[in-house]
Design a protein around this motif. Structure first.
Motif, PDB file in Angstrom:
ATOM      1  N   HIS A  33     -76.132 -44.916   8.783  1.00  0.00           N
ATOM      2  CA  HIS A  33     -75.870 -45.169   7.368  1.00  0.00           C
ATOM      3  C   HIS A  33     -76.698 -44.179   6.565  1.00  0.00           C
ATOM      4  O   HIS A  33     -77.924 -44.267   6.556  1.00  0.00           O
ATOM      5  N   VAL A  34     -76.037 -43.243   5.921  1.00  0.00           N
ATOM      6  CA  VAL A  34     -76.748 -42.227   5.151  1.00  0.00           C
ATOM      7  C   VAL A  34     -76.804 -42.635   3.691  1.00  0.00           C
ATOM      8  O   VAL A  34     -76.021 -43.461   3.234  1.00  0.00           O
ATOM      9  N   ASN A  35     -77.727 -42.009   2.965  1.00  0.00           N
ATOM     10  CA  ASN A  35     -77.932 -42.314   1.557  1.00  0.00           C
ATOM     11  C   ASN A  35     -76.649 -42.112   0.749  1.00  0.00           C
ATOM     12  O   ASN A  35     -76.308 -42.931  -0.085  1.00  0.00           O
ATOM     13  N   GLN A  36     -75.946 -41.029   1.005  1.00  0.00           N
ATOM     14  CA  GLN A  36     -74.700 -40.729   0.307  1.00  0.00           C
ATOM     15  C   GLN A  36     -73.644 -40.445   1.374  1.00  0.00           C
ATOM     16  O   GLN A  36     -73.852 -39.597   2.216  1.00  0.00           O
ATOM     17  N   GLY A  37     -72.561 -41.162   1.353  1.00  0.00           N
ATOM     18  CA  GLY A  37     -71.490 -40.853   2.294  1.00  0.00           C
ATOM     19  C   GLY A  37     -71.143 -42.016   3.201  1.00  0.00           C
ATOM     20  O   GLY A  37     -71.745 -43.086   3.140  1.00  0.00           O
ATOM     21  N   ASP A  90     -71.505 -28.826   0.863  1.00  0.00           N
ATOM     22  CA  ASP A  90     -70.355 -29.161   0.013  1.00  0.00           C
ATOM     23  C   ASP A  90     -70.743 -30.116  -1.104  1.00  0.00           C
ATOM     24  O   ASP A  90     -71.371 -31.147  -0.858  1.00  0.00           O
ATOM     25  N   GLY A  91     -70.362 -29.741  -2.339  1.00  0.00           N
ATOM     26  CA  GLY A  91     -70.580 -30.604  -3.484  1.00  0.00           C
ATOM     27  C   GLY A  91     -72.003 -30.602  -4.020  1.00  0.00           C
ATOM     28  O   GLY A  91     -72.309 -31.352  -4.946  1.00  0.00           O
ATOM     29  N   LEU A  92     -72.866 -29.771  -3.455  1.00  0.00           N
ATOM     30  CA  LEU A  92     -74.265 -29.713  -3.881  1.00  0.00           C
ATOM     31  C   LEU A  92     -74.562 -28.330  -4.462  1.00  0.00           C
ATOM     32  O   LEU A  92     -73.768 -27.404  -4.308  1.00  0.00           O
ATOM     33  N   PRO A  93     -75.707 -28.184  -5.121  1.00  0.00           N
ATOM     34  CA  PRO A  93     -76.048 -26.876  -5.705  1.00  0.00           C
ATOM     35  C   PRO A  93     -76.080 -25.772  -4.653  1.00  0.00           C
ATOM     36  O   PRO A  93     -76.216 -26.040  -3.453  1.00  0.00           O
ATOM     37  N   GLU A  94     -75.994 -24.538  -5.120  1.00  0.00           N
ATOM     38  CA  GLU A  94     -76.037 -23.384  -4.223  1.00  0.00           C
ATOM     39  C   GLU A  94     -77.421 -23.262  -3.586  1.00  0.00           C
ATOM     40  O   GLU A  94     -78.445 -23.390  -4.260  1.00  0.00           O
ATOM     41  N   ALA A 125     -81.024 -37.566  -6.848  1.00  0.00           N
ATOM     42  CA  ALA A 125     -81.231 -36.922  -8.145  1.00  0.00           C
ATOM     43  C   ALA A 125     -82.534 -36.141  -8.164  1.00  0.00           C
ATOM     44  O   ALA A 125     -82.614 -35.041  -8.725  1.00  0.00           O
ATOM     45  N   ASP A 126     -83.576 -36.668  -7.522  1.00  0.00           N
ATOM     46  CA  ASP A 126     -84.847 -35.958  -7.429  1.00  0.00           C
ATOM     47  C   ASP A 126     -84.675 -34.685  -6.607  1.00  0.00           C
ATOM     48  O   ASP A 126     -85.149 -33.613  -6.981  1.00  0.00           O
ATOM     49  N   TRP A 127     -83.981 -34.792  -5.473  1.00  0.00           N
ATOM     50  CA  TRP A 127     -83.726 -33.603  -4.638  1.00  0.00           C
ATOM     51  C   TRP A 127     -82.976 -32.547  -5.441  1.00  0.00           C
ATOM     52  O   TRP A 127     -83.340 -31.367  -5.438  1.00  0.00           O
ATOM     53  N   THR A 128     -81.921 -32.964  -6.147  1.00  0.00           N
ATOM     54  CA  THR A 128     -81.105 -32.044  -6.937  1.00  0.00           C
ATOM     55  C   THR A 128     -81.952 -31.339  -7.997  1.00  0.00           C
ATOM     56  O   THR A 128     -81.831 -30.131  -8.199  1.00  0.00           O
ATOM     57  N   ARG A 129     -82.823 -32.091  -8.656  1.00  0.00           N
ATOM     58  CA  ARG A 129     -83.714 -31.504  -9.660  1.00  0.00           C
ATOM     59  C   ARG A 129     -84.638 -30.464  -9.003  1.00  0.00           C
ATOM     60  O   ARG A 129     -84.830 -29.371  -9.530  1.00  0.00           O
ATOM     61  N   GLN A 130     -85.164 -30.781  -7.814  1.00  0.00           N
ATOM     62  CA  GLN A 130     -86.097 -29.875  -7.155  1.00  0.00           C
ATOM     63  C   GLN A 130     -85.443 -28.569  -6.693  1.00  0.00           C
ATOM     64  O   GLN A 130     -86.099 -27.531  -6.656  1.00  0.00           O
TER      65      GLN A 130
END
Length: 133
Positions: A33-37, A90-94, A125-130
């Motif tokens: 069970h992953v956080n997203q998906g 996929d679907g995440l920042p470069e 969201a924290d990962w994405t910000r970092q």
């Protein structure tokens, strides 16, 4: 092997990049069970996920704390993920080799001396910000 030793061995293999060894600690019917998906079922799906993660990320877990129920059928771990984002997911920042430090946790069900469920949580969201999105 008791629950805490099992989880420690699983994460020692992760930190050493020995993803094939990680599979040896898993029950054949493991649920991931992953956080997203979606939930991944079985060792083959887990191995596929690990291969994808190895391409996209380089991570080392630190500050590991492992807890287990008295019965030894459930366990939890809290840790810090120290990572580098290597290839765009996929679907995440470069990806541009960004680094991140992310608190995370995981919960486990143990059956027949093997990990039967892995549930991982972190703050996307924290990962994405970092990584600069």
């Amino acid at each position: 092997m008791d629950a805490k030793t099992l989880i420690a061995a699983y994460y020692d293999a992760f930190n050493a990049g020995r993803t094939d060894e990680m599979l040896g600690y898993l029950h054949d019917d493991v649920e991931h069970h992953v956080n997203q998906g979606p939930i991944r079922r079985g060792k083959a799906a887990f191995a596929e996920f690990n291969a994808h993660m190895t391409r996209s990320y380089r991570e080392k877990l630190t500050d590991m704390v492992i807890m287990a129920s008295e019965a030894g059928d459930r366990a939890a771990a809290e840790f810090v993920v120290n990572g580098s984002y290597l290839a765009t997911d996929d679907g995440l920042p470069e990806a541009q080799g960004q680094t991140y430090v992310l608190p995370a946790g995981a919960f486990f069900a143990i059956r027949d001396g093997k990990i039967a469920r892995v549930t991982t949580y972190y703050n996307l969201a924290d990962w994405t910000r970092q990584v600069g999105a």
